[in-house]
Design a protein around this motif. Structure first.
Motif, mmCIF file in Angstrom:
data_model
loop_
_atom_site.group_PDB
_atom_site.id
_atom_site.type_symbol
_atom_site.label_atom_id
_atom_site.label_comp_id
_atom_site.label_asym_id
_atom_site.label_seq_id
_atom_site.Cartn_x
_atom_site.Cartn_y
_atom_site.Cartn_z
ATOM 1 N N GLY A 105 0.809 -1.207 0.000
ATOM 2 C CA GLY A 105 0.000 0.000 0.000
ATOM 3 C C GLY A 105 0.843 1.258 0.000
ATOM 4 N N SER A 106 0.317 2.297 -0.622
ATOM 5 C CA SER A 106 0.996 3.587 -0.673
ATOM 6 C C SER A 106 -0.065 4.681 -0.778
ATOM 7 C CB SER A 106 1.955 3.636 -1.865
ATOM 8 O OG SER A 106 2.680 4.850 -1.881
ATOM 9 N N VAL A 107 0.372 5.889 -1.142
ATOM 10 C CA VAL A 107 -0.519 7.037 -1.263
ATOM 11 C C VAL A 107 -0.187 7.767 -2.566
ATOM 12 C CG1 VAL A 107 -1.156 9.278 -0.274
ATOM 13 C CG2 VAL A 107 -0.786 7.311 1.230
ATOM 14 N N SER A 108 -1.184 8.189 -3.277
ATOM 15 C CA SER A 108 -0.972 8.938 -4.506
ATOM 16 C C SER A 108 -0.400 10.322 -4.195
ATOM 17 C CB SER A 108 -2.298 9.095 -5.252
ATOM 18 O OG SER A 108 -2.188 10.066 -6.267
ATOM 19 N N PHE A 109 0.658 10.712 -4.927
ATOM 20 C CA PHE A 109 1.201 12.058 -4.771
ATOM 21 C C PHE A 109 0.152 13.113 -5.139
ATOM 22 C CE2 PHE A 109 5.568 10.173 -5.179
ATOM 23 C CZ PHE A 109 6.095 10.707 -4.012
ATOM 24 N N GLU A 110 -0.662 12.812 -6.128
ATOM 25 C CA GLU A 110 -1.608 13.812 -6.645
ATOM 26 C C GLU A 110 -2.845 13.946 -5.781
ATOM 27 O OE1 GLU A 110 -4.132 14.781 -10.754
ATOM 28 O OE2 GLU A 110 -2.772 13.059 -10.634
ATOM 29 N N THR A 111 -3.462 12.816 -5.414
ATOM 30 C CA THR A 111 -4.755 12.872 -4.712
ATOM 31 C C THR A 111 -4.647 12.662 -3.209
ATOM 32 O OG1 THR A 111 -5.207 10.498 -4.913
ATOM 33 C CG2 THR A 111 -5.813 11.912 -6.782
ATOM 34 N N ARG A 112 -3.529 12.135 -2.741
ATOM 35 C CA ARG A 112 -3.298 11.764 -1.344
ATOM 36 C C ARG A 112 -4.216 10.606 -0.905
ATOM 37 N NH1 ARG A 112 -0.201 15.154 -3.041
ATOM 38 N NH2 ARG A 112 0.754 16.829 -1.831
ATOM 39 N N GLU A 113 -4.783 9.912 -1.882
ATOM 40 C CA GLU A 113 -5.654 8.782 -1.600
ATOM 41 C C GLU A 113 -4.845 7.492 -1.579
ATOM 42 O OE1 GLU A 113 -8.899 8.848 -0.851
ATOM 43 O OE2 GLU A 113 -8.805 11.039 -0.912
ATOM 44 N N PRO A 114 -5.328 6.474 -0.830
ATOM 45 C CA PRO A 114 -4.620 5.194 -0.794
ATOM 46 C C PRO A 114 -4.597 4.538 -2.183
ATOM 47 C CG PRO A 114 -6.207 5.342 0.996
ATOM 48 C CD PRO A 114 -6.490 6.487 0.084
ATOM 49 N N VAL A 115 -3.418 4.029 -2.568
ATOM 50 C CA VAL A 115 -3.242 3.295 -3.829
ATOM 51 C C VAL A 115 -2.175 2.235 -3.601
ATOM 52 C CG1 VAL A 115 -3.862 5.232 -5.342
ATOM 53 C CG2 VAL A 115 -1.484 4.944 -4.606
ATOM 54 N N LYS A 116 -1.917 1.449 -4.604
ATOM 55 C CA LYS A 116 -0.800 0.516 -4.556
ATOM 56 C C LYS A 116 0.488 1.247 -4.978
ATOM 57 C CE LYS A 116 -2.883 -3.249 -3.274
ATOM 58 N NZ LYS A 116 -2.566 -3.866 -1.950
ATOM 59 N N ALA A 117 1.611 0.818 -4.403
ATOM 60 C CA ALA A 117 2.893 1.442 -4.745
ATOM 61 C C ALA A 117 3.224 1.218 -6.216
ATOM 62 C CB ALA A 117 4.001 0.865 -3.860
ATOM 63 N N ALA A 118 3.994 2.143 -6.788
ATOM 64 C CA ALA A 118 4.413 2.035 -8.184
ATOM 65 C C ALA A 118 5.279 0.797 -8.382
ATOM 66 C CB ALA A 118 5.190 3.291 -8.586
#
Length: 392
Positions: A325-338
């Motif tokens: 798990g990570s966080v989007s730089f743009e939205t600050r929403e939870p996402v999967k890591a690149a």
């Protein structure tokens, strides 16, 4: 003073290595440098990048007619994959639509702290320089340091002692490390074939589950003269300098000198190396002997004539095919890591890079002790010192 620096990005046009302070007259074998770069690319569990790159060092300066000339040595190692990245990482502004942003930082990598530090809105620029691809330039510089040390009777090699939970527990001889390094096919560079197959199983397990696996490599410097480093100042101790050099490698999270880890749980009588005296001097020039080498060839920050041994503890590679798990730089929403193309296990390759760091550190300290603007002068000073040791 021997100094080196590297430049370049993982997917840039080339990597650069710069080494200054080498004495004149050191024979340079380009085939040796090429093999060192090849060794860094080998090992079971390496990724697709190794099928693209066939690293070769192009020497620009400081070497003429097969030997150093006392001037700074500069080398480039081209990235063959550059043709696929010219529009992604142009020197000019380029087309933003073609840029490949790293939009969600990878846990365990430099992505997030680097982006925060440099105020980037994605981690691409951090990734490019933080990548272990940078160690290619270190290996090129380290090959030159090895050639200098070889001319002074010192060899530096490595082997893998653990991958995941599988560990080599038996004693070994220097000749076994030499034989393992000389192989034309590199699996995991463990001196014991049976243990190596068990290590392969650990890599296979990580590969099946989309994971990565770390381990432990050991660098051994054979023939190091007594008296390299000093106890006199904290920042000149050989053990501290080697620890910093190996720790600086990507993914190395702990460094051990000799039997450092298990010594902490042992009694002094079982740890310290009893001293003897022989009729003949050994290859380093001293007649003093040791029953064992738990100290890893260093006492009080000074080499003692035994093999110098340094272990690096390598964490698993941060880029996972099954991302955390990570966080989007743009939205600050939870996402999967690149996800960037990555390896599953790099312990043997890290050992080769660590050899270079150990060799560069030892070469610098050897030159500080024995001096010499030419190899002939350095060798003469070393031989005189060995005569002094032999008569002690």
């Amino acid at each position: 003073m021997l100094r080196f620096a590297t430049a370049g990005e993982s997917h840039g046009e080339a990597l650069v290595a710069l080494l200054s302070g080498m004495p004149a007259g050191v024979p340079i074998e380009e085939s040796f440098i090429a093999r060192e770069l090849w060794r860094r690319q080998q090992g079971y569990g390496r990724g697709g990048r190794m099928r693209i790159e066939a690293d070769t060092a192009h020497i620009l300066s400081g070497v003429r007619h097969g030997a150093t000339i006392g001037a700074p040595i500069s080398m480039t190692i081209a990235n063959r994959d550059w043709k696929n990245w010219e529009d992604i990482l142009p020197v000019g502004a380029g087309d933003p639509a073609k840029h490949k942003a790293v939009a969600s930082p990878r846990p365990g990598h430099a992505d997030l702290p680097g982006a925060l530090k440099y105020n980037f809105r994605d981690a691409r620029y951090v990734l490019e320089r933080a990548s272990a691809r940078e160690s290619t330039a270190r290996v090129a510089a380290g090959a030159l340091a090895k050639l200098l040390l070889r001319a002074l009777g010192v060899e530096v090699l490595s082997h893998v002692v653990r991958v995941g939970t599988v560990e080599l527990t038996r004693d070994y001889q220097w000749d076994e490390i030499v034989a393992s390094t000389a192989r034309e096919t590199v699996l995991l560079n463990c001196i014991d074939p049976d243990v190596e197959q068990q290590m392969k199983g650990e890599v296979d397990r990580a590969l099946r589950t989309g994971d990565t696996v770390g381990g432990v490599f050991e660098v051994v410097a054979h023939g190091v003269p007594v008296g390299i480093g000093t106890h006199a100042n904290w920042d000149e101790r050989l053990d501290g300098l080697l620890a910093q050099a190996v720790m600086s490698l990507q993914a190395v999270k702990a460094v051990e000198l000799g039997r450092g880890v298990t010594a902490a749980e042992s009694m002094g009588s079982t740890v310290h190396d009893a001293i003897g005296y022989a009729d003949q001097a050994n290859r380093t020039g001293t007649r003093f002997t040791r029953e064992r080498n738990n100290a890893g060839g260093i006492e009080g920050g000074i080499s003692n004539g035994e093999d110098v041994t340094v272990r690096g503890y390598l964490k698993p590679i941060s880029t996972l095919r099954r991302p955390l798990g990570s966080v989007s730089f743009e939205t600050r929403e939870p996402v999967k890591a690149a996800y960037e193309r990555s390896d599953v296990c790099v312990v043997p390759a890290a050992g080769v890079a660590a050899e270079s760091m150990v060799a560069l550190t030892l070469a610098r300290l050897v030159l500080e002790k024995f001096g010499g603007d030419s190899l002939t002068e350095t060798q003469r000073n070393l031989h005189g010192y060995r005569d002094q040791l032999a008569s002690y």
